[in-house]
Design a protein around this motif. Structure first.
Motif, PDB file in Angstrom:
ATOM      1  N   GLU A 129       0.333  -1.660  -0.116  1.00 53.34           N
ATOM      2  CA  GLU A 129      -0.117   0.122   0.129  1.00 53.34           C
ATOM      3  C   GLU A 129       1.142   1.117   0.279  1.00 53.34           C
ATOM      4  O   GLU A 129       0.668   1.654  -1.102  1.00 53.34           O
ATOM      5  N   VAL A 130       2.044   1.573   0.860  1.00 51.72           N
ATOM      6  CA  VAL A 130       2.579   1.993   1.249  1.00 51.72           C
ATOM      7  C   VAL A 130       4.201   2.909  -0.607  1.00 51.72           C
ATOM      8  O   VAL A 130       3.621   3.589  -0.813  1.00 51.72           O
ATOM      9  N   LEU A 131       4.783   1.189  -0.496  1.00 56.37           N
ATOM     10  CA  LEU A 131       4.922   1.497  -2.356  1.00 56.37           C
ATOM     11  C   LEU A 131       4.443   2.081  -3.434  1.00 56.37           C
ATOM     12  O   LEU A 131       4.957   2.764  -3.734  1.00 56.37           O
ATOM     13  N   SER A 132       3.266   1.595  -3.036  1.00 55.75           N
ATOM     14  CA  SER A 132       2.108   2.064  -4.627  1.00 55.75           C
ATOM     15  C   SER A 132       2.595   3.417  -4.691  1.00 55.75           C
ATOM     16  O   SER A 132       2.455   4.306  -5.721  1.00 55.75           O
ATOM     17  N   LEU A 133       2.036   3.869  -3.278  1.00 55.57           N
ATOM     18  CA  LEU A 133       1.735   5.441  -3.334  1.00 55.57           C
ATOM     19  C   LEU A 133       2.186   6.318  -3.675  1.00 55.57           C
ATOM     20  O   LEU A 133       2.805   7.422  -4.024  1.00 55.57           O
ATOM     21  N   ALA A 134       4.071   5.397  -3.180  1.00 54.01           N
ATOM     22  CA  ALA A 134       5.547   5.711  -3.795  1.00 54.01           C
ATOM     23  C   ALA A 134       5.702   5.496  -5.274  1.00 54.01           C
ATOM     24  O   ALA A 134       7.158   6.151  -5.276  1.00 54.01           O
ATOM     25  N   ASP A 135       5.179   4.538  -6.376  1.00 59.09           N
ATOM     26  CA  ASP A 135       5.033   4.769  -6.991  1.00 59.09           C
ATOM     27  C   ASP A 135       6.647   3.354  -7.467  1.00 59.09           C
ATOM     28  O   ASP A 135       7.621   3.767  -8.658  1.00 59.09           O
ATOM     29  N   GLN A 136       6.748   2.905  -6.522  1.00 65.56           N
ATOM     30  CA  GLN A 136       7.615   1.985  -6.036  1.00 65.56           C
ATOM     31  C   GLN A 136       6.867   0.592  -6.761  1.00 65.56           C
ATOM     32  O   GLN A 136       5.624   0.192  -6.193  1.00 65.56           O
ATOM     33  N   GLN A 137       7.702  -0.657  -7.053  1.00 62.92           N
ATOM     34  CA  GLN A 137       7.258  -1.549  -7.014  1.00 62.92           C
ATOM     35  C   GLN A 137       7.833  -2.533  -6.196  1.00 62.92           C
ATOM     36  O   GLN A 137       8.730  -2.298  -5.887  1.00 62.92           O
ATOM     37  N   MET A 138       6.613  -3.429  -5.694  1.00 64.56           N
ATOM     38  CA  MET A 138       7.104  -4.465  -5.034  1.00 64.56           C
ATOM     39  C   MET A 138       7.497  -5.899  -5.032  1.00 64.56           C
ATOM     40  O   MET A 138       6.659  -7.101  -5.381  1.00 64.56           O
ATOM     41  N   VAL A 139       9.014  -6.455  -5.200  1.00 61.35           N
ATOM     42  CA  VAL A 139       9.602  -7.441  -5.676  1.00 61.35           C
ATOM     43  C   VAL A 139       9.666  -8.674  -4.321  1.00 61.35           C
ATOM     44  O   VAL A 139      10.245  -8.188  -3.678  1.00 61.35           O
ATOM     45  N   SER A 140       9.038  -9.564  -4.755  1.00 61.12           N
ATOM     46  CA  SER A 140       8.582 -10.630  -3.267  1.00 61.12           C
ATOM     47  C   SER A 140       9.913 -11.457  -4.096  1.00 61.12           C
ATOM     48  O   SER A 140      10.158 -12.328  -5.128  1.00 61.12           O
ATOM     49  N   LEU A 141      10.857 -12.161  -3.188  1.00 59.64           N
ATOM     50  CA  LEU A 141      12.269 -12.701  -3.548  1.00 59.64           C
ATOM     51  C   LEU A 141      12.053 -13.890  -2.518  1.00 59.64           C
ATOM     52  O   LEU A 141      11.513 -13.332  -0.895  1.00 59.64           O
ATOM     53  N   VAL A 142      11.500 -15.251  -2.736  1.00 56.19           N
ATOM     54  CA  VAL A 142      11.470 -16.373  -2.153  1.00 56.19           C
ATOM     55  C   VAL A 142      12.603 -17.192  -2.072  1.00 56.19           C
ATOM     56  O   VAL A 142      13.824 -17.656  -2.788  1.00 56.19           O
ATOM     57  N   ILE A 143      13.114 -17.678  -0.514  1.00 59.90           N
ATOM     58  CA  ILE A 143      14.407 -18.463  -0.641  1.00 59.90           C
ATOM     59  C   ILE A 143      14.460 -19.643  -0.044  1.00 59.90           C
ATOM     60  O   ILE A 143      13.540 -19.910   1.166  1.00 59.90           O
ATOM     61  N   ASP A 144      14.470 -20.488  -0.765  1.00 63.71           N
ATOM     62  CA  ASP A 144      14.408 -22.466  -0.005  1.00 63.71           C
ATOM     63  C   ASP A 144      15.459 -22.979  -0.386  1.00 63.71           C
ATOM     64  O   ASP A 144      15.410 -24.022  -0.358  1.00 63.71           O
ATOM     65  N   SER A 145      16.803 -22.372  -0.716  1.00 65.60           N
ATOM     66  CA  SER A 145      17.730 -23.439  -0.890  1.00 65.60           C
ATOM     67  C   SER A 145      19.186 -22.360  -0.859  1.00 65.60           C
ATOM     68  O   SER A 145      19.132 -21.530  -1.053  1.00 65.60           O
ATOM     69  N   ASP A 146      20.390 -23.235  -0.572  1.00 71.90           N
ATOM     70  CA  ASP A 146      21.810 -22.511  -0.475  1.00 71.90           C
ATOM     71  C   ASP A 146      21.061 -21.850  -2.347  1.00 71.90           C
ATOM     72  O   ASP A 146      22.030 -20.351  -2.334  1.00 71.90           O
ATOM     73  N   ARG A 147      20.695 -22.206  -3.066  1.00 71.29           N
ATOM     74  CA  ARG A 147      21.191 -21.924  -4.158  1.00 71.29           C
ATOM     75  C   ARG A 147      20.350 -20.371  -4.894  1.00 71.29           C
ATOM     76  O   ARG A 147      20.520 -19.853  -5.401  1.00 71.29           O
TER      77      ARG A 147
END
Length: 357
Positions: free
Chosen positions: A113-131
């Motif tokens: 909600e806050v990032l959208s108002l600031a014209d920022q894209q939220m990028v979801s980063l999923v970490i499930d392994s050492d790779r």
């Protein structure tokens, strides 16, 4: 006709079409906008970059942008400014839990909600392994995001160490024990809230109270166990603490079975989250124990789990959406580089008493 050219709506038709030749699409440019609006390219650029122009010039430029179908090339602009207009959202949780935990979803929505108002894209980063850790480390180091919000960080996590090393504007949700003091955090008083709800459980007359303690490798789990221990004082029995790795329903089932095996006469349980408490209720039903008549049980989070159980859970309210909003604000403050950035924001997390105890 204007100067031998057809006009649509008062504008030269050559600015309406976005083609370089028959059947060849061409992207509208700043030149097209300037020509259509009858102003210089510099004036158009001032409007695009938030600078000052007269009201008449701004109106003409906005109309020209709509007419020629101009879309700013944000990639080129961001490259020149060395900004990506993106903020990474990194939840260091088991991926299955990401889909089930309503708190993480609420934190994410609040941040967006806050990032959208600031014209920022939220990028979801999923970490499930050492790779994944290596891949995300390269991504963060490569300048693909301007900042990061980190949820459920554990001690000595390589991603959080990297963020500190490269000086990426960031905010923790919660405070890992090895928190870099240059990175702010948003959270609640897990210790105080756990102590408060355990004291409330004690006040109902329970005497053999155990805990299903989850996620002890991060601050939230460890702090909730600390609050539980403080509330019980000399009556604390380490044998009545069942440790589980995740804030998860299935682990709540297992943790409650373990407590019943150790102490069949247990009459009170503090579960480290509402999902864990819901699983514990399932085990109590299997064992023929009535809630709250035989065993009082309390949870933590005041999530959707708390109202789906029978009876509804007594719990601690965690303002997850506000946590996300505040975390995003702290990252944006760092990006602006002008206002002082608080070291931490601690939100209220009151006890919500219902029928489970």
């Amino acid at each position: 006709m204007v100067g031998g050219r057809e006009v649509e709506g008062g504008w030269p038709a050559r600015n309406v079409g976005r083609v370089a030749g028959p059947g060849t699409p061409r992207r509208a440019t700043v030149h097209d906008v300037a020509a259509a609006a009858g102003v210089s390219r510099g004036t158009v650029n001032r409007v695009l970059n938030g600078g000052y122009v007269s009201a008449d010039a701004r109106t003409a430029i906005e109309a020209a942008i709509a007419m020629v179908g101009y879309v700013p090339n944000t990639a080129a602009r961001n490259l020149a400014r060395r900004r990506s207009q993106a903020i990474g959202f990194i939840a260091l949780e088991d991926p299955a839990l990401l889909l089930e935990d309503p708190n993480i979803g609420a934190i994410m929505i609040g941040a967006n909600e806050v990032l959208s108002l600031a014209d920022q894209q939220m990028v979801s980063l999923v970490i499930d392994s050492d790779r994944d850790t290596q891949r995300v480390s390269r991504y963060l180091s490569g300048g693909f995001v301007d900042g990061a919000i980190i949820v459920s960080a554990r001690s000595h996590d390589p991603i959080t160490r990297l963020i500190a090393q490269i000086g990426l504007p960031a905010c923790f949700v919660g405070h890992p024990p090895d928190l870099d003091r240059g990175i702010p955090y948003v959270g609640i008083d897990n210790t105080g809230s756990a102590r408060a709800i355990t004291e409330r459980l004690l006040a109902t007359g329970r005497r053999r109270i155990g805990m299903i303690a989850a996620a002890l490798d991060r601050d939230s789990g460890a702090d909730r166990l600390t609050g539980f221990r403080e509330a019980l004082g000399p009556h604390f029995d380490p044998a009545l603490v069942a440790e589980i790795p995740l804030y998860d329903y299935a682990y709540g089932v297992k943790g409650m079975r373990a407590l019943l095996d150790r102490e069949p006469g247990i009459d009170g349980v503090f579960a480290a989250s509402d999902a864990v408490a819901a699983g514990a209720l399932e085990s109590l039903r299997e064992a023929g124990r009535r809630v709250p008549e035989d065993v009082g049980i309390v949870g933590f989070d005041d999530s959707s789990w708390a109202l789906r159980t029978q009876p509804p859970l007594s719990t601690v309210h965690q303002p997850a959406r506000d946590v996300g909003r505040n975390a995003a604000e702290l990252v944006l403050l760092q990006l602006r580089g002008k206002d002082p950035v608080p070291e931490c924001i601690v939100l209220e997390s009151p006890v919500v008493w219902r029928h489970s105890a």
